[in-house]
Design a protein around this motif. Structure first.
Motif, mmCIF file in Angstrom:
data_model
loop_
_atom_site.group_PDB
_atom_site.id
_atom_site.type_symbol
_atom_site.label_atom_id
_atom_site.label_comp_id
_atom_site.label_asym_id
_atom_site.label_seq_id
_atom_site.Cartn_x
_atom_site.Cartn_y
_atom_site.Cartn_z
ATOM 1 N N SER A 88 19.817 63.791 107.140
ATOM 2 C CA SER A 88 20.751 64.736 106.635
ATOM 3 C C SER A 88 21.785 65.281 107.857
ATOM 4 O O SER A 88 22.890 64.861 108.023
ATOM 5 C CB SER A 88 20.322 65.765 105.727
ATOM 6 O OG SER A 88 19.870 65.484 104.613
ATOM 7 N N MET A 89 20.958 65.639 108.862
ATOM 8 C CA MET A 89 21.474 65.913 110.200
ATOM 9 C C MET A 89 22.151 64.742 110.892
ATOM 10 O O MET A 89 23.323 64.936 111.602
ATOM 11 C CB MET A 89 20.608 66.750 111.069
ATOM 12 C CG MET A 89 19.882 68.091 110.413
ATOM 13 S SD MET A 89 18.625 68.850 111.342
ATOM 14 C CE MET A 89 19.765 69.232 112.845
ATOM 15 N N PHE A 90 21.411 63.773 110.716
ATOM 16 C CA PHE A 90 21.945 62.585 111.470
ATOM 17 C C PHE A 90 23.315 62.219 110.736
ATOM 18 O O PHE A 90 24.315 61.879 111.510
ATOM 19 C CB PHE A 90 20.914 61.582 111.587
ATOM 20 C CG PHE A 90 21.464 60.172 112.204
ATOM 21 C CD1 PHE A 90 21.694 59.883 113.384
ATOM 22 C CD2 PHE A 90 21.972 59.175 111.201
ATOM 23 C CE1 PHE A 90 22.182 58.649 113.858
ATOM 24 C CE2 PHE A 90 22.645 57.977 111.908
ATOM 25 C CZ PHE A 90 22.603 57.743 113.274
ATOM 26 N N ALA A 91 23.345 61.872 109.720
ATOM 27 C CA ALA A 91 24.624 61.619 108.661
ATOM 28 C C ALA A 91 25.434 62.643 109.095
ATOM 29 O O ALA A 91 26.988 62.252 109.177
ATOM 30 C CB ALA A 91 24.330 61.731 107.398
ATOM 31 N N GLY A 92 25.331 63.984 108.971
ATOM 32 C CA GLY A 92 26.375 64.996 109.599
ATOM 33 C C GLY A 92 26.766 64.573 110.621
ATOM 34 O O GLY A 92 28.084 64.859 111.059
ATOM 35 N N LEU A 93 25.949 64.572 111.858
ATOM 36 C CA LEU A 93 26.488 64.477 113.303
ATOM 37 C C LEU A 93 27.217 62.970 113.205
ATOM 38 O O LEU A 93 28.358 63.007 114.099
ATOM 39 C CB LEU A 93 25.398 64.279 114.304
ATOM 40 C CG LEU A 93 24.563 65.629 114.640
ATOM 41 C CD1 LEU A 93 23.285 65.470 114.971
ATOM 42 C CD2 LEU A 93 25.607 66.720 115.169
ATOM 43 N N ALA A 94 26.857 62.018 112.780
ATOM 44 C CA ALA A 94 27.516 60.701 112.619
ATOM 45 C C ALA A 94 29.022 60.703 112.044
ATOM 46 O O ALA A 94 29.878 60.238 112.727
ATOM 47 C CB ALA A 94 26.852 59.625 111.992
ATOM 48 N N MET A 95 28.938 61.511 111.040
ATOM 49 C CA MET A 95 30.466 61.703 110.498
ATOM 50 C C MET A 95 31.265 62.349 111.141
ATOM 51 O O MET A 95 32.649 62.408 111.383
ATOM 52 C CB MET A 95 29.980 62.160 108.919
ATOM 53 C CG MET A 95 31.412 62.269 108.178
ATOM 54 S SD MET A 95 32.020 60.499 107.786
ATOM 55 C CE MET A 95 30.816 59.909 106.772
ATOM 56 N N SER A 96 30.850 63.450 111.746
ATOM 57 C CA SER A 96 31.587 64.401 112.788
ATOM 58 C C SER A 96 32.143 63.517 113.938
ATOM 59 O O SER A 96 33.497 63.941 114.193
ATOM 60 C CB SER A 96 30.709 65.528 113.285
ATOM 61 O OG SER A 96 29.724 65.078 114.304
ATOM 62 N N ARG A 97 31.786 62.433 114.351
ATOM 63 C CA ARG A 97 32.092 61.676 115.361
ATOM 64 C C ARG A 97 33.443 61.077 114.705
ATOM 65 O O ARG A 97 34.604 60.562 115.609
ATOM 66 C CB ARG A 97 31.098 60.756 116.073
ATOM 67 C CG ARG A 97 29.938 61.399 116.740
ATOM 68 C CD ARG A 97 30.584 62.042 117.856
ATOM 69 N NE ARG A 97 30.695 63.535 117.552
ATOM 70 C CZ ARG A 97 31.492 64.157 118.438
ATOM 71 N NH1 ARG A 97 31.846 63.944 119.455
ATOM 72 N NH2 ARG A 97 31.668 65.345 117.858
ATOM 73 N N LEU A 98 33.367 60.281 113.594
ATOM 74 C CA LEU A 98 34.459 59.941 113.016
ATOM 75 C C LEU A 98 35.493 61.032 112.810
ATOM 76 O O LEU A 98 36.568 60.660 112.955
ATOM 77 C CB LEU A 98 33.936 59.089 111.738
ATOM 78 C CG LEU A 98 32.953 58.041 111.791
ATOM 79 C CD1 LEU A 98 32.458 57.587 110.657
ATOM 80 C CD2 LEU A 98 33.430 56.604 112.688
ATOM 81 N N LYS A 108 36.426 63.402 114.441
ATOM 82 C CA LYS A 108 36.834 63.839 115.455
ATOM 83 C C LYS A 108 38.252 62.883 115.855
ATOM 84 O O LYS A 108 39.125 63.100 116.398
ATOM 85 C CB LYS A 108 35.989 63.863 116.565
ATOM 86 C CG LYS A 108 36.757 64.388 117.757
ATOM 87 C CD LYS A 108 35.405 64.561 118.904
ATOM 88 C CE LYS A 108 36.167 65.320 120.009
ATOM 89 N NZ LYS A 108 35.256 65.277 121.311
ATOM 90 N N LEU A 109 37.903 61.606 115.531
ATOM 91 C CA LEU A 109 39.027 60.645 115.761
ATOM 92 C C LEU A 109 40.325 60.927 114.959
ATOM 93 O O LEU A 109 41.323 60.628 115.591
ATOM 94 C CB LEU A 109 38.345 59.051 115.401
ATOM 95 C CG LEU A 109 37.224 58.625 116.135
ATOM 96 C CD1 LEU A 109 36.881 57.338 115.929
ATOM 97 C CD2 LEU A 109 37.690 58.768 117.692
ATOM 98 N N ILE A 110 40.055 61.493 113.891
ATOM 99 C CA ILE A 110 41.358 61.805 113.091
ATOM 100 C C ILE A 110 41.631 63.263 112.939
ATOM 101 O O ILE A 110 42.288 63.734 112.405
ATOM 102 C CB ILE A 110 41.354 61.106 111.582
ATOM 103 C CG1 ILE A 110 39.951 61.480 111.071
ATOM 104 C CG2 ILE A 110 41.354 59.823 111.722
ATOM 105 C CD1 ILE A 110 39.782 61.082 109.463
ATOM 106 N N LYS A 111 40.966 63.843 114.074
ATOM 107 C CA LYS A 111 41.280 65.414 114.314
ATOM 108 C C LYS A 111 41.076 66.263 112.863
ATOM 109 O O LYS A 111 41.625 67.192 112.610
ATOM 110 C CB LYS A 111 42.537 65.530 114.543
ATOM 111 C CG LYS A 111 42.867 64.842 116.090
ATOM 112 C CD LYS A 111 44.207 65.180 116.411
ATOM 113 C CE LYS A 111 44.547 64.573 117.828
ATOM 114 N NZ LYS A 111 45.997 64.644 118.644
ATOM 115 N N LEU A 112 39.873 66.015 112.272
ATOM 116 C CA LEU A 112 39.435 66.831 111.122
ATOM 117 C C LEU A 112 38.471 67.949 111.579
ATOM 118 O O LEU A 112 37.684 67.602 112.394
ATOM 119 C CB LEU A 112 38.722 66.040 110.054
ATOM 120 C CG LEU A 112 39.733 65.089 109.072
ATOM 121 C CD1 LEU A 112 39.029 64.321 107.951
ATOM 122 C CD2 LEU A 112 40.603 65.953 108.339
#
Length: 426
Positions: A10-20, A22-26
Motif C-alpha cells: 500500500s505504501m509503495f503504491a502510494g509513493l509510486a502514484m505520487s511520482r506520477l 507530481k508530473l501533472i502537478k496534483l
C-alpha cells in the motif's frame, strides 16, 4: 505475513502514484487516494497475487487501527494551531466563520433536498434530507492538512483554515445530534427527547475536551523526566496513542438515555493544545512528531482510497441526490464562509478563497453514517450511499481545489529547495 505485505505494498503504491501525480502537478494526497482506489476491492485489488491488494472491505477494516492512529496524529497537528498568541489574533474570527459556514452548509443542503423531496418523495424521505443537511457540516481535516504540509502553505487563509476545520467537528456533533433526533421522530422511531438532542452531544464534546486536557497535563508533567529529544518524542507519541485508545470508550448511565462516547479528533486536538501552551519546548517536539508520521499518513490515505465504494455509481437515484448534495454543500461552505469573513472584516483574499478550502469531506462524515444506519433503518442505507458518493468526489477533487485556492490566495508559492542533486523548483 499477508498483513505486512498489504501494508508495504500500500505504501509503495502510494509513493509510486505520487511520482506520477507530481508530473501533472496534483497534490500527493490525491495520488494516495487514487493508489488506494486502484488496489482496493472495487478495481484491481483481487488481481494482485499473494494478497498484495485488498480483496474485500474486511481486509481493509482489519487495518482500521492504523487509520485511528493517523487521525489522532492529524488532530494533534491541528491542536498546535491553538497557541494562545495565535488565538488572540484569529480565535474570534475562526469561531464565528466556523459556525456560520457550517450552518450555511446545513441550510443549503436541507433546502435543496427538501425541494427534491417534492419531486421524488418515495425515494428521498424528509428524514434523509434533514440528516444529510447535518452531515454537510463536517470537513475532513486530513486532506487539508496534507496539502498545507506538502506545499508549506502560510498566510492569512491558512492561519484561519486549520482552526475552522477543527471547530467544524464540535459544531457538526451538535447539529447532527439534533437533526438525527428529529429524523428518528419523523420515521416513527421515538418521541423527541431533549436529552438525546442536546445533552448527549454536549457531554461528548465536553468529555472529549476534558480527556484531551487531562492527557495534555500528564504529558507535560512526564516530559520533564526525559531529556533527550528522541525520548521526549517517544513519550509524546505514547500519550497520543493512549488518548486515541481512551477516546474509543463509550459511557452509558444505567436507567437513563444519557450515553456518550469521545471524539478522537477533539481529544487529540485538546491534548496538543494544552501541551503546546504550557510546555516550553513543545514547538520542537511537535515538529519532530510531524516528521515521524509521514509514512502513517501515506498509509491512511491509501486505505481511505481503497474503501471508496464504486458501486454507488450503479444507482441513478444516489447519483442524482449525491450531485445535488455536493453542489448545495459546496455553495453553503463557499458563500457562508465568504459572508462570515466579510462580517469579521477579513482580508479580501480570505473572503474569496477560504470557502473552497473547506470542501474536502471524509472520516467524520462516514462516522456519522454509522450512527445513521443504527438509528434510521428506513433511510440509513440510502444516506450512507449518498455520503459515500460525495466522499468519493470530494476526496479526489477537494485536495486539488484546496491547492488552487491557497495558491491564488498567495499562501502557496513556488520556492527553491536545495537537495543532494542541486537546486530544484517545487
Amino acid at each position: 505475513m499477508t498483513v505486512l505485505l498489504q501494508i508495504g505494498f500500500s505504501m509503495f503504491a502510494g509513493l509510486a502514484m505520487s511520482r506520477l501525480a507530481k508530473l501533472i502537478k496534483l497534490p500527493a494526497v490525491t495520488a494516495y487516494l487514487v493508489a488506494g482506489l486502484l488496489i482496493g476491492p472495487f478495481l484491481l485489488g483481487q488481481m494482485f497475487p499473494m494478497g498484495l491488494g485488498f480483496q474485500s472491505l474486511e481486509q481493509i477494516d482489519a487495518l482500521g487501527i492504523l487509520c485511528d492512529v493517523a487521525l489522532g496524529f492529524i488532530a494533534f497537528s491541528i491542536g498546535d494551531e491553538f497557541r494562545l498568541a495565535q488565538l488572540k489574533r484569529t480565535g474570534r474570527k475562526a469561531a464565528v466563520i466556523a459556525l456560520i459556514q457550517a450552518l450555511a452548509a446545513t441550510a443549503a443542503v436541507d433546502i435543496a433536498l427538501l425541494l427534491l423531496h417534492l419531486a421524488i418523495p418515495e425515494k428521498l424521505p424528509v428524514s434523509a434530507c434533514i440528516t444529510l443537511g447535518a452531515i454537510a457540516t463536517a470537513t475532513a481535516p486530513a486532506a487539508t492538512l496534507m496539502v498545507i504540509n506538502q506545499y508549506k502553505a502560510k498566510g492569512p487563509v491558512t492561519e484561519l483554515l486549520l482552526p475552522i476545520v477543527a471547530l467544524d467537528d464540535a459544531i457538526g456533533l451538535v447539529v447532527f445530534a439534533v437533526s438525527i433526533g428529529i429524523a428518528r421522530t419523523l420515521e416513527g422511531g421515538s418521541a423527541l427527547n431533549a436529552v438525546t438532542l442536546l445533552l448527549n452531544p454536549l457531554l461528548e464534546i465536553v468529555g472529549s475536551l476534558a480527556l484531551g486536557g487531562l492527557m495534555g497535563l500528564l504529558l507535560t508533567f512526564c516530559e520533564r523526566f526525559f531529556h533527550s529529544r528522541s525520548k521526549r518524542m517517544s513519550i509524546s507519541i505514547t500519550f497520543l496513542l493512549i488518548t486515541v485508545a481512551l477516546s474509543k470508550l463509550k459511557i452509558a448511565f444505567p436507567g437513563s438515555s444519557v450515553q456518550f462516547g469521545f471524539s478522537p479528533l477533539l481529544s487529540c486536538m485538546m491534548l496538543a493544545t494544552v501541551f503546546c501552551n504550557i510546555c516550553d519546548y513543545s514547538e520542537d517536539m511537535m515538529a519532530k512528531v510531524d516528521r515521524w508520521t509521514a509514512p502513517l499518513y501515506i498509509l491512511f490515505f491509501v486505505l481511505s482510497g481503497a474503501e471508496l465504494n464504486l458501486r454507488v455509481f450503479s444507482d441513478s437515484a444516489v447519483i442524482c441526490v449525491g450531485l445535488i448534495y455536493i453542489l448545495a454543500r459546496s455553495a453553503g461552505k463557499i458563500f457562508g464562509s465568504a459572508g462570515a469573513s466579510r462580517l469579521m472584516k477579513c482580508e479580501p483574499k480570505v473572503q474569496k478563497y477560504l470557502g473552497p478550502t473547506l470542501l474536502p469531506q471524509a472520516g467524520v462524515a462516514l462516522g456519522m453514517t454509522v450512527t445513521v444506519a443504527e438509528q434510521l433503518p428506513g433511510s440509513g442505507t440510502m444516506i450512507r450511499s449518498i455520503v459515500l458518493f460525495s466522499v468519493l468526489i470530494y476526496e479526489l477533487v477537494g485536495p486539488m481545489i484546496t491547492k488552487i485556492a491557497l495558491t491564488r490566495a498567495g499562501d502557496i508559492h513556488p520556492e527553491l529547495r536545495r537537495s543532494n542533486r542541486g537546486v530544484v523548483t517545487t
